[in-house]
Design a protein around this motif. Structure first.
Motif, mmCIF file in Angstrom:
data_model
loop_
_atom_site.group_PDB
_atom_site.id
_atom_site.type_symbol
_atom_site.label_atom_id
_atom_site.label_comp_id
_atom_site.label_asym_id
_atom_site.label_seq_id
_atom_site.Cartn_x
_atom_site.Cartn_y
_atom_site.Cartn_z
ATOM 1 N N THR A 1 0.969 -1.275 -0.031
ATOM 2 C CA THR A 1 -0.164 -0.036 -0.053
ATOM 3 C C THR A 1 0.916 1.171 0.198
ATOM 4 O O THR A 1 1.690 1.426 0.747
ATOM 5 C CB THR A 1 -0.928 -0.098 1.232
ATOM 6 N N PRO B 1 -5.296 -0.545 9.260
ATOM 7 C CA PRO B 1 -6.109 -0.765 7.844
ATOM 8 C C PRO B 1 -7.402 -0.106 7.929
ATOM 9 O O PRO B 1 -7.922 0.437 6.981
ATOM 10 C CB PRO B 1 -6.038 -2.219 7.705
ATOM 11 N N TYR C 1 -5.494 -7.410 4.222
ATOM 12 C CA TYR C 1 -4.124 -7.212 5.144
ATOM 13 C C TYR C 1 -4.349 -8.405 6.380
ATOM 14 O O TYR C 1 -5.179 -9.170 6.340
ATOM 15 C CB TYR C 1 -4.538 -6.043 5.902
ATOM 16 N N LEU D 1 1.233 1.141 6.269
ATOM 17 C CA LEU D 1 0.840 -0.102 6.476
ATOM 18 C C LEU D 1 1.614 -1.502 6.661
ATOM 19 O O LEU D 1 1.110 -2.386 6.115
ATOM 20 C CB LEU D 1 -0.752 -0.495 6.032
ATOM 21 N N TYR E 1 1.111 -4.493 8.262
ATOM 22 C CA TYR E 1 -0.368 -5.217 7.880
ATOM 23 C C TYR E 1 -0.116 -5.830 6.714
ATOM 24 O O TYR E 1 -1.103 -6.354 5.988
ATOM 25 C CB TYR E 1 -1.197 -4.328 7.995
ATOM 26 N N ARG E 2 1.071 -6.006 5.889
ATOM 27 C CA ARG E 2 0.942 -6.473 4.549
ATOM 28 C C ARG E 2 0.583 -7.856 4.452
ATOM 29 O O ARG E 2 0.653 -8.823 5.216
ATOM 30 C CB ARG E 2 2.530 -6.738 4.067
ATOM 31 N N PRO E 3 -0.396 -8.075 3.447
ATOM 32 C CA PRO E 3 -1.109 -9.354 3.382
ATOM 33 C C PRO E 3 -0.056 -10.510 2.726
ATOM 34 O O PRO E 3 0.960 -9.953 2.306
ATOM 35 C CB PRO E 3 -1.826 -9.240 2.202
#
Length: 305
Positions: free
Chosen positions: A164, A180, A202, A256, A259-261
């Motif tokens: 993001t 997020p 996320y 973010l 919180y990376r997916p």
């Protein structure tokens, strides 16, 4: 009836979209070509082509049989190649891939393959949708994301990470989301090419969580959204390989990050091994090796741009 010859005549008629043009290429009269197709239809027991005085159209069965016949003709052509003659491969490969792979990775791979096999034709279609390999006549398809159950053979090539990002100017004006759920307060640039374009995923407390986002600009083209993000129009969710250079020079800032997916798998899909020609097998092995070498590192990709 020479069945292989009939297959080739049928294929040429469809390529030329005309009995008369196919006849010209074959140095035959149109009636002879029409008779060849009729004999093939009688042999198969189905209608392949709907004919009118001005046009011809494949039937549903005709489309399916065209793909099967093309595979058979490819095998016949490749029978001339011995294992030591793979550098002399000929034929045509039809490949489908999403934009995010076709814009950056595949041109380099195809170019390297062509350097080794100059007589091979490659048709690459960049489509942000799932194709039906048999119905639409593709030899291979690349897909990003988890696969549904199917009868296709799948080979994992690697993974793709999404990040993001936004421009420093945008973040100065509108603030930086720290978690997020704060994205709903921001203007997000929506990528309609993604299946869940309005929901970004996320990792929150170890679990995958989709967050609803909104914005006043949307597009199905990632490079357009990248340019808009750099121009300060909003926050965007893109593959890391698209933005690495801009992150390094400060044109974009990742937000973010904690919180990376989880990365999404990249798979190469093709039909049953039973109909794999030497050309197709060589290309599959080449693509698998190519992806293993680059390991989809953004630094490597950017160096090739």
């Amino acid at each position: 009836m020479d069945i292989i010859k009939s297959f080739k005549v049928f294929q040429l008629v469809i390529e030329q979209e005309s009995f008369s043009r196919a006849a010209d290429q074959l140095n035959l009269v149109p009636s002879a070509v029409s008779r060849q197709i009729s004999e093939l239809e009688n042999w198969l027991g189905i209608r392949l082509i709907n004919r009118t005085t001005r046009s011809l159209h494949l039937t549903g069965e005709g489309s399916e049989y065209l793909a099967k016949m093309s595979s058979i003709l490819g095998l016949v052509d490749e029978l001339k190649c011995t294992r030591g003659d793979l550098a002399q491969l000929t034929g045509k490969l039809t490949l489908s891939a999403p934009m995010m792979l076709g814009q950056f990775i595949l041109p380099n791979a195809i170019s390297a393959f062509k350097n080794e096999h100059a007589n091979v034709q490659v048709s690459l279609s960049l489509l942000n949708r799932k194709v039906d390999l048999v119905e639409e006549g593709y030899d291979l398809a690349l897909r990003v994301g988890n696969l549904a159950d199917s009868n296709l053979i799948a080979r994992k090539l690697g993974t793709m990470s999404f990040v993001t990002v936004a421009s420093p100017e945008y973040l100065r004006k509108h603030g930086t989301p720290l978690v997020p759920r704060e994205l709903h307060l921001q203007n997000c640039l929506i990528n309609t090419a993604l299946s869940s374009s309005g929901r970004w995923e996320y990792t929150v407390e170890g679990n995958a969580k989709k967050v609803k986002v909104n914005g006043d600009i949307e597009s199905n083209e990632s490079l357009a959204l990248l340019s808009l993000a750099k121009a300060g129009q909003g926050i965007v969710f893109l593959p890391e390989l698209y933005v690495q250079k801009d992150l390094a020079r400060g044109a974009l800032v990742e937000i973010l990050r904690d919180y990376r997916p989880a990365p999404l798998p990249i798979n190469l899909l093709y039909t049953s091994n039973r109909l794999i020609s030497p050309l197709l097998k060589t290309f599959i092995d080449f693509i698998i090796e190519h992806f293993a070498e680059i390991n989809l590192q953004p630094e490597w990709i950017q160096a090739k741009l």
